[in-house]
Design an enzyme around this catalytic site. Structure first.
Site, PDB file in Angstrom:
ATOM      1  N   ALA A   1       0.454  -0.869   0.287  1.00  0.00           N
ATOM      2  CA  ALA A   1      -0.482   0.292   0.276  1.00  0.00           C
ATOM      3  C   ALA A   1       1.272   1.433   0.029  1.00  0.00           C
ATOM      4  O   ALA A   1       0.467   2.076  -0.494  1.00  0.00           O
ATOM      5  CB  ALA A   1      -0.526  -0.052   1.317  1.00  0.00           C
TER       6      ALA A   1
ATOM      7  N   ARG B   1      -1.350   0.341   7.854  1.00  0.00           N
ATOM      8  CA  ARG B   1      -1.495   0.456   8.908  1.00  0.00           C
ATOM      9  C   ARG B   1       0.093   1.505   9.467  1.00  0.00           C
ATOM     10  O   ARG B   1       0.125   1.726  10.449  1.00  0.00           O
ATOM     11  CB  ARG B   1       0.099  -0.949   9.034  1.00  0.00           C
ATOM     12  CG  ARG B   1      -1.015  -2.360   9.081  1.00  0.00           C
ATOM     13  CD  ARG B   1      -0.205  -3.846   8.938  1.00  0.00           C
ATOM     14  NE  ARG B   1      -1.551  -4.470   9.197  1.00  0.00           N
ATOM     15  CZ  ARG B   1      -1.420  -5.094   7.855  1.00  0.00           C
ATOM     16  NH1 ARG B   1      -1.591  -4.299   6.893  1.00  0.00           N
ATOM     17  NH2 ARG B   1      -3.048  -5.898   7.589  1.00  0.00           N
TER      18      ARG B   1
ATOM     19  N   GLN C   1       0.415  -6.104  -3.539  1.00  0.00           N
ATOM     20  CA  GLN C   1      -0.525  -6.575  -3.027  1.00  0.00           C
ATOM     21  C   GLN C   1      -1.915  -5.571  -2.732  1.00  0.00           C
ATOM     22  O   GLN C   1      -3.118  -5.566  -2.659  1.00  0.00           O
ATOM     23  CB  GLN C   1      -0.327  -6.939  -1.000  1.00  0.00           C
ATOM     24  CG  GLN C   1       0.831  -7.713  -0.722  1.00  0.00           C
ATOM     25  CD  GLN C   1       1.573  -7.658   0.436  1.00  0.00           C
ATOM     26  OE1 GLN C   1       1.308  -7.361   1.161  1.00  0.00           O
ATOM     27  NE2 GLN C   1       2.344  -5.479   0.139  1.00  0.00           N
TER      28      GLN C   1
ATOM     29  N   HIS D   1      -3.835  -9.668  -4.354  1.00  0.00           N
ATOM     30  CA  HIS D   1      -5.308  -9.794  -3.584  1.00  0.00           C
ATOM     31  C   HIS D   1      -5.943  -9.083  -4.264  1.00  0.00           C
ATOM     32  O   HIS D   1      -7.146  -8.972  -3.957  1.00  0.00           O
ATOM     33  CB  HIS D   1      -4.825  -8.393  -2.615  1.00  0.00           C
ATOM     34  CG  HIS D   1      -3.904  -9.558  -0.954  1.00  0.00           C
ATOM     35  ND1 HIS D   1      -3.364  -8.640  -0.416  1.00  0.00           N
ATOM     36  CD2 HIS D   1      -3.688 -10.231  -1.090  1.00  0.00           C
ATOM     37  CE1 HIS D   1      -2.993  -9.417   0.177  1.00  0.00           C
ATOM     38  NE2 HIS D   1      -2.264  -9.817   0.329  1.00  0.00           N
TER      39      HIS D   1
ATOM     40  N   CYS E   1     -21.740 -11.641  -7.727  1.00  0.00           N
ATOM     41  CA  CYS E   1     -22.671 -13.145  -7.246  1.00  0.00           C
ATOM     42  C   CYS E   1     -22.615 -14.526  -7.072  1.00  0.00           C
ATOM     43  O   CYS E   1     -21.315 -14.785  -7.758  1.00  0.00           O
ATOM     44  CB  CYS E   1     -23.998 -13.501  -8.255  1.00  0.00           C
ATOM     45  SG  CYS E   1     -24.901 -14.213  -7.196  1.00  0.00           S
TER      46      CYS E   1
ATOM     47  N   CYS F   1     -27.537  -9.862  -5.763  1.00  0.00           N
ATOM     48  CA  CYS F   1     -27.264 -10.074  -7.429  1.00  0.00           C
ATOM     49  C   CYS F   1     -28.760  -9.794  -8.569  1.00  0.00           C
ATOM     50  O   CYS F   1     -30.298 -10.441  -7.448  1.00  0.00           O
ATOM     51  CB  CYS F   1     -27.248 -11.961  -7.383  1.00  0.00           C
ATOM     52  SG  CYS F   1     -27.236 -12.001  -8.904  1.00  0.00           S
TER      53      CYS F   1
ATOM     54  N   CYS G   1     -30.566 -13.973  -9.090  1.00  0.00           N
ATOM     55  CA  CYS G   1     -30.396 -14.641  -7.549  1.00  0.00           C
ATOM     56  C   CYS G   1     -30.559 -13.805  -6.743  1.00  0.00           C
ATOM     57  O   CYS G   1     -30.975 -15.257  -5.894  1.00  0.00           O
ATOM     58  CB  CYS G   1     -29.707 -15.712  -8.662  1.00  0.00           C
ATOM     59  SG  CYS G   1     -27.575 -15.063  -7.361  1.00  0.00           S
TER      60      CYS G   1
ATOM     61  N   SER H   1       5.186  -3.579   5.082  1.00  0.00           N
ATOM     62  CA  SER H   1       5.194  -4.030   6.100  1.00  0.00           C
ATOM     63  C   SER H   1       5.276  -4.766   6.285  1.00  0.00           C
ATOM     64  O   SER H   1       5.506  -5.308   7.897  1.00  0.00           O
ATOM     65  CB  SER H   1       3.604  -3.360   7.869  1.00  0.00           C
ATOM     66  OG  SER H   1       2.761  -3.932   7.432  1.00  0.00           O
TER      67      SER H   1
HETATM   68  P1  OAD Z   1       0.479  -1.500   5.523  1.00  0.00           P
HETATM   69  O1  OAD Z   1      -0.463  -0.590   5.456  1.00  0.00           O
HETATM   70  O2  OAD Z   1       0.572  -1.904   6.633  1.00  0.00           O
HETATM   71  O3  OAD Z   1       2.154  -1.081   5.485  1.00  0.00           O
HETATM   72  C1  OAD Z   1       1.883  -0.109   4.702  1.00  0.00           C
HETATM   73  C2  OAD Z   1       3.667   0.465   4.671  1.00  0.00           C
HETATM   74  O4  OAD Z   1       4.166   0.643   4.198  1.00  0.00           O
HETATM   75  C3  OAD Z   1       4.231   1.094   5.952  1.00  0.00           C
HETATM   76  O5  OAD Z   1       5.830   0.231   6.074  1.00  0.00           O
HETATM   77  C4  OAD Z   1       4.459   2.285   5.290  1.00  0.00           C
HETATM   78  O6  OAD Z   1       5.262   2.743   6.412  1.00  0.00           O
HETATM   79  C5  OAD Z   1       5.209   2.462   4.192  1.00  0.00           C
HETATM   80  N1  OAD Z   1       4.663   3.747   3.082  1.00  0.00           N
HETATM   81  C6  OAD Z   1       4.081   4.411   3.254  1.00  0.00           C
HETATM   82  N2  OAD Z   1       4.113   5.689   2.526  1.00  0.00           N
HETATM   83  C7  OAD Z   1       5.043   5.972   2.060  1.00  0.00           C
HETATM   84  C8  OAD Z   1       5.530   5.822   1.167  1.00  0.00           C
HETATM   85  N3  OAD Z   1       4.899   6.680   0.497  1.00  0.00           N
HETATM   86  N4  OAD Z   1       6.683   5.322   0.310  1.00  0.00           N
HETATM   87  C9  OAD Z   1       7.269   4.911   1.225  1.00  0.00           C
HETATM   88  N5  OAD Z   1       6.872   4.112   2.312  1.00  0.00           N
HETATM   89  C10 OAD Z   1       5.597   4.174   2.678  1.00  0.00           C
HETATM   90  O7  OAD Z   1       0.424  -1.994   3.964  1.00  0.00           O
HETATM   91  P2  OAD Z   1       1.058  -3.196   3.313  1.00  0.00           P
HETATM   92  O8  OAD Z   1       1.684  -4.062   3.642  1.00  0.00           O
HETATM   93  O9  OAD Z   1       0.113  -3.102   1.740  1.00  0.00           O
HETATM   94  O10 OAD Z   1      -4.380  -7.459   2.867  1.00  0.00           O
HETATM   95  O11 OAD Z   1      -0.586  -4.523   3.567  1.00  0.00           O
HETATM   96  C11 OAD Z   1      -1.208  -5.649   3.649  1.00  0.00           C
HETATM   97  C12 OAD Z   1      -2.728  -6.549   2.996  1.00  0.00           C
HETATM   98  O12 OAD Z   1      -3.003  -5.589   3.926  1.00  0.00           O
HETATM   99  C13 OAD Z   1      -3.150  -5.594   2.458  1.00  0.00           C
HETATM  100  O13 OAD Z   1      -2.758  -6.166   0.400  1.00  0.00           O
HETATM  101  C14 OAD Z   1      -4.399  -5.666   2.516  1.00  0.00           C
HETATM  102  C15 OAD Z   1      -3.901  -5.970   4.252  1.00  0.00           C
HETATM  103  O14 OAD Z   1      -5.048  -5.633   5.389  1.00  0.00           O
HETATM  104  C16 OAD Z   1      -6.019  -7.552   2.429  1.00  0.00           C
HETATM  105  O15 OAD Z   1      -7.265  -6.937   2.241  1.00  0.00           O
HETATM  106  C17 OAD Z   1      -6.366  -8.468   2.035  1.00  0.00           C
HETATM  107 ZN    ZN Z   2     -26.819 -13.870  -8.870  1.00  0.00          ZN
END
Ligand code: OAD
Ligand code: ZN
Length: 251
Positions: free
Chosen positions: A28, A40, A105, A123, A131, A156, A159, A198
């Site tokens: 993210a 996070r 992700q 993801h 549906c 939907c 159905c 993260s």
């Molecule tokens: P997190 O929000 O857990 O981590 C984002 C990371 O990016 C953190 O370490 C921040 O410090 C860093 N960050 C934020 N802005 C930044 C920038 N401009 N430059 C560099 N770093 C930056 O997000 P993910 O690790 O992607 O899954 O989260 C993993 C999964 O948890 C997601 O795919 C989602 C979520 O719940 C599902 O929904 C299944």
């Molecule tokens: Zn349906």
């Protein structure tokens, strides 16, 4: 010895040029500079909303309400978002022949919009809705229209089944084809750029570990520390847009 920022950029460029198989693994944090909040960080989505699991979404109408309320609030800024310098730099690296795949992700589709051709979405993609009973697909525009109604339990029209985004929920297995492909790439690459994640969500977070164990070098670009920073050959605690732009300009 602690390297200065410019020395790290030069070292990262050397690693990329020397590598035969560089890939990126993104989260993210690569999209926050496009105005999409991460999960996070302080102020991230999981401070504003509760995680609705797959099981809750299926069995609990109240949880579906909660989920669609969040979606309704975020969907417009998600679909209006544009690639930022980080996405653009990764697309440029692929065009120059320095980057083979992006494993992400993220569900926002911004890597593809920036021009990356080989993107593996672990993801899913925010544009897909289906549906759960008859498998009829719904477009994002149809869903936006449905969200205008007050009844936030999307059903939907054929159905009456529950409509669910095709993105992966907590408690739901990852798409097998994408996961297998990502694992294979992680095994075969010799350099992985790990950007804006993260590394707290499994099994996605296992991808950089597979690369590390198979002997690849890792470059981390993250604003905050992670539990896996020790795996990195070079670490930037900095903006992904800034660091990747500097890498492309230096290479
Ligand atoms: P997190 O929000 O857990 O981590 C984002 C990371 O990016 C953190 O370490 C921040 O410090 C860093 N960050 C934020 N802005 C930044 C920038 N401009 N430059 C560099 N770093 C930056 O997000 P993910 O690790 O992607 O899954 O989260 C993993 C999964 O948890 C997601 O795919 C989602 C979520 O719940 C599902 O929904 C299944
Ligand atoms: Zn349906």
């Amino acid at each position: 010895m602690e390297l200065f920022y410019n020395e790290k950029i030069i070292k990262a460029c050397e690693l990329i040029k020397k590598s035969n198989y560089t890939v990126a693994f993104t989260g993210a944090g690569v999209s926050t500079e496009s105005g999409i909040p991460d999960f996070r960080s302080p102020g991230g989505l999981w401070q504003r909303f509760r995680i609705v699991t797959y099981q809750e979404f299926i069995f609990d109408r109240q949880a579906r309400h909660e989920f669609w309320r969040m979606k309704k609030e975020l969907i417009q800024e998600m679909i209006n978002a544009k690639p930022n310098n980080a996405h653009k730099a990764l697309a440029e690296l692929e065009k120059m022949g320095f980057l083979k795949h992006v494993i992400t992700q993220n569900i926002d589709g911004l890597h593809q919009m920036a021009g990356n051709k080989s993107v593996i979405e672990l993801h899913g993609n925010q544009k897909g809705f289906i549906c759960l009973d008859c498998e009829k697909s719904y477009s994002i525009n149809e869903v936006i229209n449905m969200l205008k109604e007050d009844e936030l339990d999307l059903r939907c029209e054929i159905c009456g089944g529950i409509i669910k985004p095709t993105v992966v929920f907590f408690g739901e297995p990852m798409p097998e084809k994408e996961l297998t492909m990502a694992q294979k790439i992680a095994n075969e690459c010799d350099l992985m750029l790990v950007i804006g994640t993260s590394l707290q969500v499994e099994p996605a977070a296992s991808i950089p570990r597979i690369a590390y164990k198979s002997g690849a070098k890792l470059i981390f670009i993250n604003k905050a520390e992670t539990d896996w920073d020790w795996m990195a050959e070079i670490i930037f605690y900095d903006s992904a847009g800034k660091v990747l732009k500097d890498i492309v300009e230096t290479i």
